[in-house]
Design a protein around this motif. Sequence first.
Motif, short mmCIF file in Angstrom:
data_model
loop_
_atom_site.label_atom_id
_atom_site.label_comp_id
_atom_site.label_asym_id
_atom_site.label_seq_id
_atom_site.Cartn_x
_atom_site.Cartn_y
_atom_site.Cartn_z
N ASP A 72 0.82 -1.23 0.00
CA ASP A 72 0.00 0.00 0.00
C ASP A 72 0.84 1.27 0.00
O ASP A 72 0.43 2.29 0.56
N LEU A 73 2.02 1.20 -0.64
CA LEU A 73 2.83 2.41 -0.75
C LEU A 73 2.23 3.29 -1.84
O LEU A 73 2.05 2.85 -2.98
N PRO A 74 1.89 4.53 -1.53
CA PRO A 74 1.09 5.35 -2.46
C PRO A 74 1.77 5.66 -3.78
O PRO A 74 1.09 5.85 -4.79
N PHE A 75 3.09 5.70 -3.80
CA PHE A 75 3.77 6.05 -5.05
C PHE A 75 3.69 4.93 -6.09
O PHE A 75 3.89 5.16 -7.28
N ALA A 76 3.40 3.70 -5.65
CA ALA A 76 3.34 2.55 -6.57
C ALA A 76 1.90 2.14 -6.80
O ALA A 76 1.55 0.96 -6.72
N SER A 77 1.05 3.10 -7.14
CA SER A 77 -0.38 2.82 -7.29
C SER A 77 -0.67 1.85 -8.43
O SER A 77 -1.73 1.22 -8.47
N GLY A 78 0.26 1.73 -9.39
CA GLY A 78 0.10 0.78 -10.47
C GLY A 78 1.10 -0.36 -10.41
O GLY A 78 1.38 -1.00 -11.43
N GLY A 79 1.62 -0.63 -9.23
CA GLY A 79 2.64 -1.66 -9.08
C GLY A 79 2.20 -3.05 -9.48
O GLY A 79 3.04 -3.93 -9.71
N PHE A 80 0.88 -3.24 -9.60
CA PHE A 80 0.38 -4.55 -10.04
C PHE A 80 0.87 -4.92 -11.44
O PHE A 80 0.85 -6.10 -11.81
N VAL A 81 1.34 -3.94 -12.22
CA VAL A 81 1.84 -4.26 -13.57
C VAL A 81 3.15 -5.02 -13.51
O VAL A 81 3.61 -5.53 -14.55
N GLY A 82 3.76 -5.12 -12.33
CA GLY A 82 4.96 -5.94 -12.21
C GLY A 82 4.71 -7.37 -12.66
O GLY A 82 5.60 -8.02 -13.23
N SER A 118 3.51 3.27 -16.10
CA SER A 118 2.41 2.39 -15.68
C SER A 118 2.47 2.10 -14.18
O SER A 118 1.43 2.03 -13.52
N ILE A 119 3.66 1.98 -13.62
CA ILE A 119 3.79 1.72 -12.18
C ILE A 119 3.32 2.92 -11.37
O ILE A 119 2.60 2.78 -10.36
N PHE A 120 3.68 4.12 -11.80
CA PHE A 120 3.41 5.32 -11.00
C PHE A 120 2.10 6.01 -11.37
O PHE A 120 1.55 6.75 -10.54
N THR A 167 -3.78 3.14 -11.52
CA THR A 167 -4.39 2.93 -10.21
C THR A 167 -5.36 1.75 -10.31
O THR A 167 -5.55 1.18 -11.39
N THR A 168 -5.99 1.44 -9.20
CA THR A 168 -6.99 0.36 -9.22
C THR A 168 -8.20 0.72 -10.06
O THR A 168 -9.00 -0.16 -10.41
N LYS A 169 -8.36 2.00 -10.40
CA LYS A 169 -9.46 2.41 -11.27
C LYS A 169 -9.14 2.21 -12.74
O LYS A 169 -10.03 2.30 -13.59
N THR A 170 -7.88 1.97 -13.06
CA THR A 170 -7.49 1.76 -14.46
C THR A 170 -8.08 0.44 -14.95
O THR A 170 -7.80 -0.61 -14.37
N PRO A 171 -8.92 0.46 -15.98
CA PRO A 171 -9.45 -0.81 -16.51
C PRO A 171 -8.27 -1.69 -16.95
O PRO A 171 -7.48 -1.30 -17.80
N PHE A 172 -8.20 -2.91 -16.38
CA PHE A 172 -7.00 -3.71 -16.58
C PHE A 172 -7.35 -5.19 -16.56
O PHE A 172 -8.23 -5.60 -15.79
N PRO A 173 -6.71 -6.04 -17.46
CA PRO A 173 -5.59 -5.68 -18.33
C PRO A 173 -6.02 -4.88 -19.55
O PRO A 173 -5.78 -3.68 -19.63
N GLY A 174 -6.65 -5.53 -20.55
CA GLY A 174 -7.10 -4.80 -21.71
C GLY A 174 -6.00 -3.99 -22.37
O GLY A 174 -4.82 -4.33 -22.33
N ALA A 175 -6.42 -2.88 -22.98
CA ALA A 175 -5.47 -2.04 -23.71
C ALA A 175 -4.44 -1.42 -22.78
O ALA A 175 -3.30 -1.15 -23.20
N ALA A 176 -4.81 -1.19 -21.51
CA ALA A 176 -3.88 -0.55 -20.57
C ALA A 176 -2.65 -1.41 -20.34
O ALA A 176 -1.57 -0.90 -20.01
#
Length: 647
Positions: free
Chosen positions: A33-43, A242-244, A247-256
């Motif tokens: 839950d580190l705020p700077f890595a809001s898209g860290g799930f793309v790892g 994508s990492i920074f 966010t969880t609101k980004t429709p994913f995976p799909g085109a993102a």
Amino acid sequence: MLEQAVRAKNAYRPDLDGLRGIAVLAVVAYHLDLPFASGGFVGVDVFFVLSGYLITRLIAAELQTGDFSIARFYERRIRRIVPALVFVCACTTAVAVTFLLPDELLRYAKSLIATAFSVSNIWFYAHSGYFDAVSGSQPLLHTWSLGIEEQFYIVFPLMLMAVYRWWPQALGKIIWLAFTASLIASIVFLPQHPLATFYLLHARAWELLTGAVVALGLVPPPASRAQSEAAATLGIAAIAVSIFAYTTKTPFPGAAALLPCIGTAMAIWAGERSGARATSALSFRPLTWLGLISYSLYLWHWPLIVFTKLAMSGPLHLEHQVAIAVIAVVFATGTWYFIEQPFRRRGPAGFSRAEIFKGGALSLGALTAAAAGLITLNGMPQRFPASVLEIDAARADSSPLRAKCHYDFKLQHSYDDTCIIGDSVAPSVIVYGDSHGAELSAVLGDIAKARHASIRQVTASGCPPAVGFSFPNDDHCERYNAAIIDRLSSISPTTVVLATYALGWNREYPEQFLPAMERSIAALRSAGHRVIVVGPVPDMPDAASIPAAVARWTAKGRDPKDFSFPAKDLGELEARLSAIATANGAIFVPISPQFCSETRCKPYADGAVLYFDNNHLSMSGAQLIANRVLVPVIWPEPSLSNLRFER
């Protein structure tokens, strides 16, 4: 085409371990839950591309030299995946048996079997839902990505082998066709089937095939150092964005998912030609070291986070985040050195192929047997006193009418399909809401029946009763609400009770939620209805289950009445909802004062837990709220307001 793979087969590239290091850092930071890595799930997506590249170049090289063997391929997969997985799962199971409540342990045991058979992605797909905190409390949730990979590597090597043997000139076309079909599926199915698109292979295969495209030389190698430099720089930048920025609101995976996947492919492709400064940066020793232990670190970090959060029943603070990160790295280093490395060795100092196959089968079988035992023992409830089990049983205290009268998020029903609850008379009250209206409907329906009245339940999961509210790339909720409001505007005036997960919707969609709620209230008032707006239900978003949190508290010898959680985000939202209701001639009924002070909420009262998860009132909670504050407003006569709901 395959010659490039032959040349690359045995060439160690430290930049690839650097990419692994970035991927695992991103995932761990996101889960902490580190705020700077809001898209860290793309790892995870970076891992998929790397895996597709490395495995494909190995298979292709062996096919080219005539040395490919399915048995040897799966031997390598077992050496790489199974020992560390079994060890971490065994350790996790030991902690689960001592810590998890019976229902949690049952769910864990089933996910353990799914993990052992490499189908955990399918299992978690089948057991996930919207606003789903339960999934986030599953110690093996992260193994879904291993399921994707192993299912891919059941099919892909056989396909490559068949095409190389019978139709080698068409290999590139077939890979591109498979890539395109999977990518299209990911984009097309995402709006209507987000869980399936996230968890299942058909919408993820293109990510592994992205790596395969580079490995097979379907894109010509860099022609110059400048080209390599530009590709590496742009690729790393794409991963970073994508990492920074996601966010969880980004429709994913799909085109993102294209951004991190193509970025990873560009960084890999750039490394085909040595000398690029950006590629050299990926070879930074601490980063490559993280890459070497990345698999074990990925396995360890999530169970540590889950058990810590369950123990705390709240969010992670800085000291917990640091401690988990350090412990995870230490455990991962030990696992890499003492488990991963020895099992990869061959010859006299290592393990033979027969030993690897036998050991893999026996160890996975042992995990399956242990899990089956836990299921047979029904989660071992005897570990806890009856008082704790009774509190935890509140998880099942939801409306008995949910299956019959409450819509799921497919929203395929109409107003005429809704339930009338109570006596055999026309309904005088309509409960219109999302899932927060389900339990209130059941309780109010029972009270209405005693008054020779009835209510209509119009509730749907994942869709607030808010005109114009919509999700990104998905207008099903907007269309559903438009149809309901149109119908409510056409009937005779009555009392409409609006009940919704106001805190959750306002957190996730602050620009949309309140204006959309105001439009609903205004439309209903314009149609002549008397509108009652139920105030926000206090929630505990960092806990998977309030009954489980209270049960764990009680198991430590504490009084359940003393358990409390922070009253987060309540005051301002209540004030704004109240102002909107008043301005449109509606009645606002706050419910938090019934069990909250200004700063804390107590979810246990009258000998019962008032919730069945982390935000929905249980039947006991709905009964308390209905009797204390709703019945006096809906039916002013006080004589029946203390009626008990019979269950």
